[in-house]
Design a protein around this motif. Structure first.
Motif, PDB file in Angstrom:
ATOM      1  N   ARG A 224       0.827  -1.216   0.000  1.00 33.85           N
ATOM      2  CA  ARG A 224       0.000   0.000   0.000  1.00 33.85           C
ATOM      3  C   ARG A 224       0.857   1.260   0.000  1.00 33.85           C
ATOM      4  O   ARG A 224       0.481   2.276  -0.580  1.00 33.85           O
ATOM      5  CB  ARG A 224      -0.923  -0.004   1.227  1.00 33.85           C
ATOM      6  N   LEU A 225       2.001   1.233   0.636  1.00 32.15           N
ATOM      7  CA  LEU A 225       2.834   2.417   0.797  1.00 32.15           C
ATOM      8  C   LEU A 225       3.986   2.399  -0.204  1.00 32.15           C
ATOM      9  O   LEU A 225       4.838   1.510  -0.164  1.00 32.15           O
ATOM     10  CB  LEU A 225       3.387   2.491   2.223  1.00 32.15           C
ATOM     11  N   GLY A 226       3.974   3.362  -1.107  1.00 33.99           N
ATOM     12  CA  GLY A 226       5.077   3.530  -2.044  1.00 33.99           C
ATOM     13  C   GLY A 226       5.813   4.819  -1.756  1.00 33.99           C
ATOM     14  O   GLY A 226       5.456   5.576  -0.850  1.00 33.99           O
ATOM     15  N   PHE A 227       6.857   5.091  -2.534  1.00 31.13           N
ATOM     16  CA  PHE A 227       7.619   6.307  -2.291  1.00 31.13           C
ATOM     17  C   PHE A 227       8.370   6.742  -3.541  1.00 31.13           C
ATOM     18  O   PHE A 227       8.667   5.939  -4.436  1.00 31.13           O
ATOM     19  CB  PHE A 227       8.598   6.121  -1.135  1.00 31.13           C
ATOM     20  N   GLU A 228       8.659   8.040  -3.580  1.00 31.21           N
ATOM     21  CA  GLU A 228       9.471   8.635  -4.625  1.00 31.21           C
ATOM     22  C   GLU A 228      10.921   8.697  -4.170  1.00 31.21           C
ATOM     23  O   GLU A 228      11.190   8.953  -2.996  1.00 31.21           O
ATOM     24  CB  GLU A 228       8.985  10.051  -4.946  1.00 31.21           C
ATOM     25  N   ILE A 229      11.832   8.479  -5.089  1.00 29.31           N
ATOM     26  CA  ILE A 229      13.260   8.567  -4.801  1.00 29.31           C
ATOM     27  C   ILE A 229      13.765   9.875  -5.392  1.00 29.31           C
ATOM     28  O   ILE A 229      13.620  10.123  -6.586  1.00 29.31           O
ATOM     29  CB  ILE A 229      14.016   7.377  -5.415  1.00 29.31           C
ATOM     30  N   GLN A 230      14.343  10.696  -4.539  1.00 27.38           N
ATOM     31  CA  GLN A 230      14.831  11.989  -5.010  1.00 27.38           C
ATOM     32  C   GLN A 230      16.317  11.879  -5.368  1.00 27.38           C
ATOM     33  O   GLN A 230      17.136  11.431  -4.562  1.00 27.38           O
ATOM     34  CB  GLN A 230      14.622  13.067  -3.944  1.00 27.38           C
ATOM     35  N   ILE A 231      16.627  12.288  -6.586  1.00 23.80           N
ATOM     36  CA  ILE A 231      17.989  12.144  -7.117  1.00 23.80           C
ATOM     37  C   ILE A 231      18.718  13.460  -6.927  1.00 23.80           C
ATOM     38  O   ILE A 231      18.555  14.413  -7.688  1.00 23.80           O
ATOM     39  CB  ILE A 231      17.941  11.742  -8.597  1.00 23.80           C
ATOM     40  N   GLU A 232      19.528  13.503  -5.868  1.00 24.01           N
ATOM     41  CA  GLU A 232      20.244  14.721  -5.502  1.00 24.01           C
ATOM     42  C   GLU A 232      21.733  14.493  -5.313  1.00 24.01           C
ATOM     43  O   GLU A 232      22.474  15.454  -5.058  1.00 24.01           O
ATOM     44  CB  GLU A 232      19.670  15.290  -4.199  1.00 24.01           C
ATOM     45  N   THR A 233      22.172  13.261  -5.409  1.00 25.02           N
ATOM     46  CA  THR A 233      23.583  12.954  -5.225  1.00 25.02           C
ATOM     47  C   THR A 233      24.120  12.263  -6.470  1.00 25.02           C
ATOM     48  O   THR A 233      23.407  11.524  -7.146  1.00 25.02           O
ATOM     49  CB  THR A 233      23.812  12.031  -4.010  1.00 25.02           C
ATOM     50  N   THR A 234      25.399  12.487  -6.751  1.00 22.04           N
ATOM     51  CA  THR A 234      26.008  11.826  -7.908  1.00 22.04           C
ATOM     52  C   THR A 234      26.044  10.315  -7.724  1.00 22.04           C
ATOM     53  O   THR A 234      25.960   9.560  -8.695  1.00 22.04           O
ATOM     54  CB  THR A 234      27.430  12.350  -8.133  1.00 22.04           C
ATOM     55  N   ARG A 235      26.146   9.852  -6.495  1.00 24.49           N
ATOM     56  CA  ARG A 235      26.207   8.410  -6.227  1.00 24.49           C
ATOM     57  C   ARG A 235      24.900   7.714  -6.553  1.00 24.49           C
ATOM     58  O   ARG A 235      24.869   6.493  -6.717  1.00 24.49           O
ATOM     59  CB  ARG A 235      26.593   8.169  -4.760  1.00 24.49           C
ATOM     60  N   ALA A 236      23.812   8.490  -6.625  1.00 23.69           N
ATOM     61  CA  ALA A 236      22.537   7.897  -7.029  1.00 23.69           C
ATOM     62  C   ALA A 236      22.498   7.620  -8.526  1.00 23.69           C
ATOM     63  O   ALA A 236      21.715   6.794  -8.995  1.00 23.69           O
ATOM     64  CB  ALA A 236      21.376   8.821  -6.651  1.00 23.69           C
ATOM     65  N   VAL A 237      23.341   8.315  -9.277  1.00 23.72           N
ATOM     66  CA  VAL A 237      23.357   8.146 -10.736  1.00 23.72           C
ATOM     67  C   VAL A 237      24.438   7.170 -11.168  1.00 23.72           C
ATOM     68  O   VAL A 237      24.204   6.279 -11.988  1.00 23.72           O
ATOM     69  CB  VAL A 237      23.562   9.520 -11.422  1.00 23.72           C
ATOM     70  N   LEU A 238      25.629   7.320 -10.602  1.00 22.26           N
ATOM     71  CA  LEU A 238      26.759   6.470 -10.979  1.00 22.26           C
ATOM     72  C   LEU A 238      27.460   6.002  -9.721  1.00 22.26           C
ATOM     73  O   LEU A 238      27.954   6.810  -8.929  1.00 22.26           O
ATOM     74  CB  LEU A 238      27.730   7.252 -11.869  1.00 22.26           C
ATOM     75  N   GLY A 239      27.508   4.672  -9.526  1.00 21.97           N
ATOM     76  CA  GLY A 239      28.115   4.121  -8.332  1.00 21.97           C
ATOM     77  C   GLY A 239      29.629   4.018  -8.439  1.00 21.97           C
ATOM     78  O   GLY A 239      30.208   4.185  -9.514  1.00 21.97           O
ATOM     79  N   PRO A 240      30.303   3.712  -7.343  1.00 20.74           N
ATOM     80  CA  PRO A 240      31.766   3.609  -7.349  1.00 20.74           C
ATOM     81  C   PRO A 240      32.275   2.463  -8.215  1.00 20.74           C
ATOM     82  O   PRO A 240      33.434   2.462  -8.611  1.00 20.74           O
ATOM     83  CB  PRO A 240      32.107   3.387  -5.867  1.00 20.74           C
ATOM     84  N   ASP A 241      31.396   1.491  -8.516  1.00 18.98           N
ATOM     85  CA  ASP A 241      31.786   0.375  -9.378  1.00 18.98           C
ATOM     86  C   ASP A 241      31.507   0.659 -10.850  1.00 18.98           C
ATOM     87  O   ASP A 241      31.691  -0.213 -11.702  1.00 18.98           O
ATOM     88  CB  ASP A 241      31.056  -0.902  -8.954  1.00 18.98           C
TER      89      ASP A 241
END
Length: 427
Positions: A224-241
């Protein structure tokens, strides 16, 4: 010399039953996985914007007040189609005549489509007791506005992130807000929760586990409970790997992710962009949003662009300059298939709707003609494929949802009603 006898007609070569069975064994689980991961676009309406209001500034009449302020600035600076055209620096008077009336009606009828009560950057650090009281108050106000019919179609909260320094407070705000809503009559249908500054997939998993636990204890249906993910960090777009973290986050949400929202200023700053150049159209923003788009495609997770902090306030020339900027950026987002964005001030609502309505109305005749030709298999100057027909139907549905288009004018041009458009759009 004797000739060899001619061979008779060769029997056609076919795939063996074993090979066919092997293909089914290999691909049947893949089919199921693709269906789970990529269910397609959601059928429900997507708001054209999200309005952010600090928790301490939100009240029972916030939506009405935003509408009144938006109407006042609209009438002062764009009281006629001609004045609106001059304020925005556009020349299509015929289109602006249609748009002007619709914008004014929208501001009077439904000025806000989606509202987020902000407990993060817009609210700031507060004493625990004060923040607890604000979370309870926010939920009570949401319940009251839903009950009296003054709530926007979508609303909810942006809680604090799950980084160590504020994790406990973010969890506390969320449980107080949800618990008060349940005590006040239940969760509204349009409830949306936003998790900011996500920088690791484990933070997404953590919120999933919290929501699962809450649903079990509250007797809510699973999921029942969903959520939005806010993209504010570079690590959310491209990881260290080197992997695109966004796709992993959507997967980690286990079907609960409802949207990806781009955070203009935090993300730009994280990339080292100076304050004077932080904008929705900066190359770092375009890169992040392109990755968001590819990660979310087909998943049912919706995209939202961020905001501009150049506000239409002050003397007329300052209002008009801010309006032209906002109008251009909204148009740019729409052309790039970002159909939602943030608004931070009531005076941004006129240009939000002016840009959105013009976008859908100027494409109405062409979209209807192409869709009609496609259905009639009539061909024409553009040879459209099923994927394009889906896009055309989706374009018309978005225009209907926000009030830019009317059902009667689409039916008159195409013979299609909303249910047929939904089928063509694959919703």
């Amino acid at each position: 010399m004797s000739q060899p006898p001619e061979a008779g007609p060769a029997a056609p070569v076919t795939f063996s039953a074993g090979a066919r069975a092997a293909v089914e064994s290999l691909l049947t689980p893949v089919d199921a996985e693709l269906t789970r991961r990529y269910p397609g676009e959601r059928a429900a309406r997507q708001p054209v914007h999200t309005v952010y209001v600090p928790a301490d500034a939100f009240g029972a009449h916030t939506v009405r007040e935003w509408g009144a302020q938006a109407l006042a600035v609209f009438d002062e600076h764009a009281g006629t189609p001609g004045r609106l055209a001059r304020a925005l620096g556009v020349a299509d008077d015929a289109l602006l005549a249609e748009v002007h009336a619709r914008v004014r009606a929208k501001l009077a009828r439904e000025p806000v489509e989606d509202l987020r009560i902000d407990f993060e950057d817009g609210y700031g650090p507060r004493p625990d007791a004060e923040e607890d009281a604000a979370a309870v108050r926010a939920a009570q106000l949401v319940a009251a506005t839903v009950a009296d019919g003054s709530a926007p179609p979508y609303l909810g909260i942006r809680t604090k992130c799950l980084e160590a320094a504020v994790r406990a407070r973010g969890i506390r705000i969320l449980e107080l807000f949800l618990g008060t809503l349940l005590a006040e009559g239940g969760l509204p249908d349009g409830l949306l929760l936003t998790l900011p500054k996500v920088s690791h997939t484990a933070q997404v998993t953590a919120l999933v586990r919290l929501l699962e636990d809450y649903e079990r204890q509250a007797g809510l249906p699973a999921g029942r409970l969903g959520f939005e993910i806010q993209i504010e960090t570079t690590r959310a777009v491209l990881g260290p790997d080197g992997r695109a973290t966004l796709a992993l986050m959507i997967d980690a949400a286990e079907g609960r992710a409802t949207g990806l929202h781009y955070g203009t200023y935090d993300y730009s700053a994280a990339c080292g962009v100076g304050a004077a150049h932080q904008s929705l159209d900066h190359p770092v923003a375009d890169h992040a949003k392109a990755v968001m788009q590819a990660a979310a495609a087909g998943t049912g997770v919706r995209l939202s662009d961020g905001s501009t902090n150049v506000l239409p306030t002050g003397p007329a020339e300052q209002v008009h300059a801010a309006w032209r900027l906002h109008h251009r950026l909204v148009r740019r987002s729409l052309a790039r298939a970002y159909y939602q964005g943030w608004d931070l001030h009531p005076a941004q609502l006129p240009t939000r709707y002016a840009a959105v309505y013009a976008f859908y109305r100027e494409g109405l005749d062409a979209a209807c003609a192409r869709l009609t030709a496609y259905l009639a298999k009539a061909g024409g100057a553009v040879l459209d494929e099923p994927a394009t027909a889906r896009a055309l139907a989706g374009h018309l549905l978005r225009g209907l949802d926000c009030g830019a288009l009317d059902p009667a004018e689409i039916t008159a041009r195409t013979g299609l009603d909303r249910s047929r458009l939904h089928a063509l759009a694959g919703r």
